[in-house]
Design a protein around this motif. Structure first.
Motif, mmCIF file in Angstrom:
data_model
loop_
_atom_site.group_PDB
_atom_site.id
_atom_site.type_symbol
_atom_site.label_atom_id
_atom_site.label_comp_id
_atom_site.label_asym_id
_atom_site.label_seq_id
_atom_site.Cartn_x
_atom_site.Cartn_y
_atom_site.Cartn_z
ATOM 1 N N PRO A 1 0.897 -1.197 0.110
ATOM 2 C CA PRO A 1 0.004 -0.044 0.011
ATOM 3 C C PRO A 1 0.737 1.101 0.183
ATOM 4 C CG PRO A 1 0.150 -0.962 2.179
ATOM 5 C CD PRO A 1 0.768 -1.887 1.149
ATOM 6 N N PHE B 1 1.222 5.349 0.986
ATOM 7 C CA PHE B 1 0.546 6.351 1.740
ATOM 8 C C PHE B 1 1.204 7.624 1.273
ATOM 9 C CE2 PHE B 1 0.502 2.674 4.762
ATOM 10 C CZ PHE B 1 -0.729 2.929 5.067
ATOM 11 N N GLU C 1 -0.420 10.948 9.395
ATOM 12 C CA GLU C 1 -0.966 9.810 8.813
ATOM 13 C C GLU C 1 -1.020 8.414 9.825
ATOM 14 O OE1 GLU C 1 0.868 9.357 4.978
ATOM 15 O OE2 GLU C 1 -0.787 8.946 4.023
ATOM 16 N N ASN C 2 0.049 8.426 10.609
ATOM 17 C CA ASN C 2 0.006 7.332 11.519
ATOM 18 C C ASN C 2 -1.076 7.291 12.867
ATOM 19 O OD1 ASN C 2 1.540 5.859 9.867
ATOM 20 N ND2 ASN C 2 3.464 6.502 10.935
ATOM 21 N N LEU C 3 -1.917 8.308 12.793
ATOM 22 C CA LEU C 3 -2.996 8.467 13.799
ATOM 23 C C LEU C 3 -3.683 7.263 13.708
ATOM 24 C CD1 LEU C 3 -3.944 12.167 13.373
ATOM 25 C CD2 LEU C 3 -2.778 11.254 15.731
ATOM 26 N N ASN C 4 -4.429 6.977 15.020
ATOM 27 C CA ASN C 4 -5.567 5.889 14.862
ATOM 28 C C ASN C 4 -6.575 6.225 14.233
ATOM 29 O OD1 ASN C 4 -3.850 4.570 16.577
ATOM 30 N ND2 ASN C 4 -5.196 4.632 18.412
ATOM 31 N N ILE D 1 -6.757 5.887 10.857
ATOM 32 C CA ILE D 1 -6.450 6.057 9.407
ATOM 33 C C ILE D 1 -5.784 4.557 8.852
ATOM 34 C CG2 ILE D 1 -4.673 7.253 7.846
ATOM 35 C CD1 ILE D 1 -4.774 9.753 9.761
ATOM 36 N N TYR D 2 -6.444 4.014 7.995
ATOM 37 C CA TYR D 2 -6.181 2.859 7.448
ATOM 38 C C TYR D 2 -5.836 3.163 5.870
ATOM 39 C CZ TYR D 2 -9.493 1.032 10.785
ATOM 40 O OH TYR D 2 -10.458 0.674 11.970
ATOM 41 N N SER D 3 -4.757 1.972 5.614
ATOM 42 C CA SER D 3 -4.532 1.985 3.973
ATOM 43 C C SER D 3 -5.676 1.282 3.583
ATOM 44 C CB SER D 3 -3.158 0.956 3.751
ATOM 45 O OG SER D 3 -3.637 -0.540 3.909
ATOM 46 N N GLU E 1 -5.651 -2.404 4.462
ATOM 47 C CA GLU E 1 -5.829 -3.088 5.748
ATOM 48 C C GLU E 1 -7.505 -2.753 5.883
ATOM 49 O OE1 GLU E 1 -4.411 -0.905 9.135
ATOM 50 O OE2 GLU E 1 -5.549 -2.166 10.413
ATOM 51 N N LYS F 1 -6.129 11.310 22.584
ATOM 52 C CA LYS F 1 -5.821 9.951 22.667
ATOM 53 C C LYS F 1 -5.316 9.468 21.551
ATOM 54 C CE LYS F 1 -9.402 8.924 26.203
ATOM 55 N NZ LYS F 1 -10.783 8.604 26.123
ATOM 56 N N GLY F 2 -4.982 10.226 20.521
ATOM 57 C CA GLY F 2 -4.186 9.906 19.293
ATOM 58 C C GLY F 2 -5.120 9.446 18.206
ATOM 59 N N TRP F 3 -6.258 9.829 18.251
ATOM 60 C CA TRP F 3 -7.101 9.334 17.078
ATOM 61 C C TRP F 3 -7.642 10.485 16.185
ATOM 62 C CZ3 TRP F 3 -9.629 4.618 16.174
ATOM 63 C CH2 TRP F 3 -9.490 3.647 17.018
#
Ligand code: FAD
Ligand code: FAD
Ligand code: SF4
Ligand code: SF4
Ligand code: FES
Lengths: 279, 475
Positions: free
Chosen positions: B244, B246, B252-255, B257-259, B262, B353-355
């Motif tokens: 995948p 990005f 972009e690595n926050l909770n 966020i999906y490829s 995934e 919370k990282g989202w």
């Protein structure tokens, strides 16, 4: 299907399995893992290869009950079959002659460090193994590890055996007492690996840890396992799982590992209910 | 002669308000009567001057005898129809659903000049479904010729090569990294576009030809290609474009966020839509942004609608430049997906919370045409804006799967990571062929199948002893 040849209790909540998987057994190297799916409805979870016997065609894993899948796996018996086992995955540990190597294992990570202890010893290193667990029952595979270690130290959170306190504090004590290490390898819960990294950094000791992000395929296809190392995004399943501990964003890893906590709780509750019904 | 219908016989389908509440297929398929009526629209064209085939057949990458099978349907000879199709296309139930026929067979159809083209895809699907519901006809097994071929990857390229070689008497083994065979057909394309039962049936058919399928084998890890070379007379690599991409923008690595891979793998392969009955979870918030404008983006957006969410497609050009099939764009719109065009994210903003909770976007305008002939999007200075979002799916394309090339140093690759091949799909390594997305970057099911077929012909030519020369590919 992959048959469970042997099952053993290592600790109240940790079981060891020997599984018939001849192709993987031939290739397994320290630091690598397998992806396991128990049955048709199961999720794919990564588990470290603790040992392998190419002659017998078996691989060994050690499983700590963390949620539904590991609980279900630990309730399986000798002779039962696991639907899928794929591997060996990830880049093997860089085993070489470094000199004095400290192998630090925490919790089920003790089992994961075992093959590396063996390999570092075989490669001619002076190996100091440092194991940590909550209580003395958690100090799994102690005798096996001792056999390949030049020195062995243990720590327990409750002081029931060895050093009273976290394993990184034991490592700190040893370093401060003047023990020299050319390499530290640590496997265990993320906070423990983070603490070890923090301990070795001021002393400039090269430190390697094995990361455990949430995985789906384990082959580099989904990006679920992404971690940040030296400010760059890496896929732990194909670029790791071992990385330079001083470059890792551990806080991000801890946050990402909580992505599905609500769902995991729900799954575990449903599973416990269904087990209770059968009883 | 009766006047030809201007339009295709309509295909019954689930209405949008209904279908976003379930995961079932949208078009329901023709009845035999509908199929015969649609087939009667075909003009049975002859090849044009200087061409080998009629226009529709020229348009099909594997040259299915389209007038032939359509005639059989018109006359009610459905078994003949499927036999004719399978002569060239071993997975018709799949291509009849997912082929971009509007650019291929139907795009070239003579009837399409004035009216709607013949519904070739629908008829192909009908014939395949008709056969499947009555049990697949299994061709007689040829006598084994004693030669062994290994196929790496069980996507459409690998499965086609396997089927073709097995029919010629080769002893064929397919090695697949995942636990289920089918490649993108099982992990990528959603249930509501391609029911997994159909892929299963096709895979069973290929097994019935004597092909062995070994799942859980990651070539490069479990065994290497060089090891397989010692055991097999020929190898075909069809490992696809599974890596995948990005955007490498902040956050972009926050909770949340999906490829796309995934997101789709959790839902399709692992059946997360049926959690907790199936163990694999997925977490989707209330406002979903899907980044990209291809088929993959449409699939993700339509999945998210079925999970009951507000969904945006965020794409930096206009609808005219979207690589997705028209039909998929229309379906997504009908289902209530909103399109934010000439727009792209520049960074993601997380909560404590990282989202992910917000996304900063920038607007674009179209400038001069680029190398691909499409007008290049140019960012408009100062047009940044912030929107609330709690789930992002990054669907901006895949790169070739690097596992096999990485572990096979002798195998030549291009700077894009695709495997280099010659016109017969031979790689730089003797006895090794490659095709599908691992060669093309990313393409289509039918082109991957076409490659599988082409490679099987070349492998057969090589192994049956007539042509043992191996010209290595030139750079
Ligand atoms: C490379 C690697 C090696 C590992 N080796 C071992 C080992 O040798 N022994 C061992 O006991 N555990 C090991 N783990 C951790 C193990 O995979 C998780 O404990 C297991 O997946 C939890 O699943 P569950 O359903 O039982 O628990 P859940 O309730 O689903 O999850 C509990 C916690 O485990 C983690 N987790 C959940 N799903 C996954 C997943 N698909 N992949 C990774 N982590 C997940 C999350 O942090 C979660 O909060 C390893 C993890 C990785 C990445
Ligand atoms: C979401 C999505 C929607 C799409 N929609 C359409 C559509 O509507 N119409 C259309 O024509 N095309 C569509 N495509 C494109 C099409 O699916 C691909 O072009 C096609 O599947 C490529 O086929 P392949 O056989 O080359 O590879 P894949 O289908 O990618 O299969 C490759 C297989 O190889 C396996 N593999 C990889 N590495 C290894 C290894 N080292 N060892 C063993 N096995 C390995 C993979 O697990 C996989 O199963 C879509 C793609 C996606 C992702
Ligand atoms: S395989 Fe695709 S292009 Fe060829 S006839 Fe069938 S639908 Fe048309
Ligand atoms: S071009 Fe169209 S009308 Fe002519 S034979 Fe093909 S399908 Fe029939
Ligand atoms: S687990 Fe999917 S890329 Fe690593």
């Amino acid at each position: 299907m992959y048959r469970i040849v042997k099952k053993e209790d290592l600790a109240p909540n940790i079981k060891k399995f020997e599984i018939y998987a001849p192709l993987i057994a031939k290739k397994a190297k320290p630091g690598q893992f397998v992806m396991i799916r128990i049955d048709e409805k199961g999720e794919r979870i990564p588990l470290t290869l603790v040992d392998a016997s190419p002659e017998k065609g078996t691989i060994t894993i050690a499983v700590l009950e963390a949620g539904k899948t590991t609980k279900k796996l630990n309730s399986m018996k000798e002779g039962d079959c696991i639907a899928n086992v794929a591997g060996p995955l990830g880049i093997p540990a860089e085993i070489a002659h470094y000199g004095r190597v400290a192998c630090v294992g925490g919790g089920v990570g003790i089992a994961c460090i075992y093959p590396e202890v063996k390999a570092f010893k075989k490669a001619g290193n002076y190996v100091v193994s440092i194991l940590g667990a909550r209580t003395k029952e958690g100090l799994i595979l102690k005798n096996e590890i001792k056999e390949f270690s030049d020195e062995l130290y243990v720590a327990t959170d409750d002081g029931s055996e060895g050093f009273h306190g976290f394993v990184h504090l034991l490592l700190k004590k040893l370093i401060e007492e003047g023990k020299k290490f050319d390499l530290v390898v640590a496997v265990g819960p993320v906070p423990m690996m983070k603490a070890v990294a923090g301990t070795t950094k001021p002393h400039g000791i090269k430190t390697i840890v094995s990361l455990n992000p949430i995985m789906v395929d384990g082959t580099g296809m989904c990006g679920s396992c992404r971690v940040e190392v030296g400010g760059k995004t890496k896929f732990a399943c194909v670029d790791g799982p071992e990385f330079d501990a001083h470059q890792i964003d551990f806080d991000l890893l801890m946050i990402r590992n909580k992505r599905f906590v609500e769902e995991e709780c729900l799954a575990l509750n449903e599973y416990d209910k269904s087990c209770a019904c059968q009883r | 002669m009766a006047k030809i219908r201007e339009k295709k016989v309509p295909m019954p389908e689930q209405p949008p308000e209904e279908r976003i509440k379930n995961f079932k297929e949208v078009p329901l398929g023709y009845t035999p009567e509908m199929a015969m009526e649609e087939a009667s629209r075909c003009l049975q064209c002859k090849p044009r001057k200087g061409k080998e085939f009629p226009p529709c057949v020229e348009g099909c990458p594997v040259n299915v005898d389209i007038p032939g099978f359509i005639k059989a349907i018109k006359e009610g000879r459905f078994d003949d129809a499927i036999r004719i199709i399978k002569d060239k296309n071993s997975l018709p139930a799949i291509t009849g659903r997912v082929c971009p026929y509007e650019n291929q067979c139907e795009g070239a159809c003579t009837l399409g000049k004035k009216n709607e083209p013949v519904g070739i895809g629908r008829l192909e699907r009908f014939a395949a479904d008709y056969e499947r519901t009555r049990g697949l006809i299994i061709p007689e097994k040829p006598t084994p010729n004693g030669k062994k071929v290994a196929i790496i990857g069980s996507g459409p390229a690998g499965l086609t090569a396997a089927a073709d070689l097995a029919k010629k008497g080769y002893d064929v083994t397919v090695f697949e990294a995942l636990h289920e065979a089918g490649g993108v057909l099982v992990y990528g394309i959603p249930e509501f576009r391609l029911p997994k039962e159909i892929v299963k049936a096709e895979v069973e058919y290929i097994r019935s030809l004597g092909v062995k399928i070994m799942t859980d084998v990651v070539v490069g890890k479990t065994v290497t290609l060089e090891e397989l070379l010692k055991e097999y007379d020929a190898i075909f690599i069809g490992t696809g474009a599974g890596l995948p991409n990005f955007m490498n923008i902040p956050g972009e690595n926050l909770n949340g966020i999906y490829s796309a891979n995934e997101f789709l793998t959790r839902l399709n392969l692992m059946r997360a839509y049926d959690f907790p009955n199936y163990d694999t979870p997925i977490k989707v918030g209330e406002r979903v942004a899907v980044i990209g404008g291809g088929n993959v983006a449409m699939d993700c957006a339509r999945w998210a609608r079925r999970l009951g969410k507000k969904v945006y497609i965020v794409y930096r050009r206009t609808e005219a430049e979207m690589p997705a099939r028209k039909e998929e764009i229309e379906r997504a719109k009908e289902e209530g997906v909103e399109f934010l065009l000439l727009t792209a994210p520049t960074r993601y903003i997380g909560n404590e919370k990282g989202w992910v909770k917000q996304m900063e976007c920038i607007k674009f305008e179209l400038g001069e045409p680029d190398a691909s002939g499409r007008r290049r999007p140019v960012p408009i200075k100062g047009s940044e804006f912030i929107m609330d979002i709690d789930t992002v799916v990054v669907a901006i394309g895949q790169s070739p799967n690097p596992l096999v090339p990485q572990t096979t140093p002798r195998l030549k690759t291009t700077k894009w990571g695709t495997i280099e091949v010659d016109e017969e799909l031979r790689t730089s390594l003797e006895k090794v062929w490659a095709g599908g997305d691992i060669v093309r970057g990313d393409s289509t099911v039918i082109l991957a199948m076409g490659d599988g077929r082409k490679a099987s012909l070349s492998i057969d030519k090589y192994l049956s002893g007539n042509d043992k020369t191996w010209r290595t590919v030139t750079q």
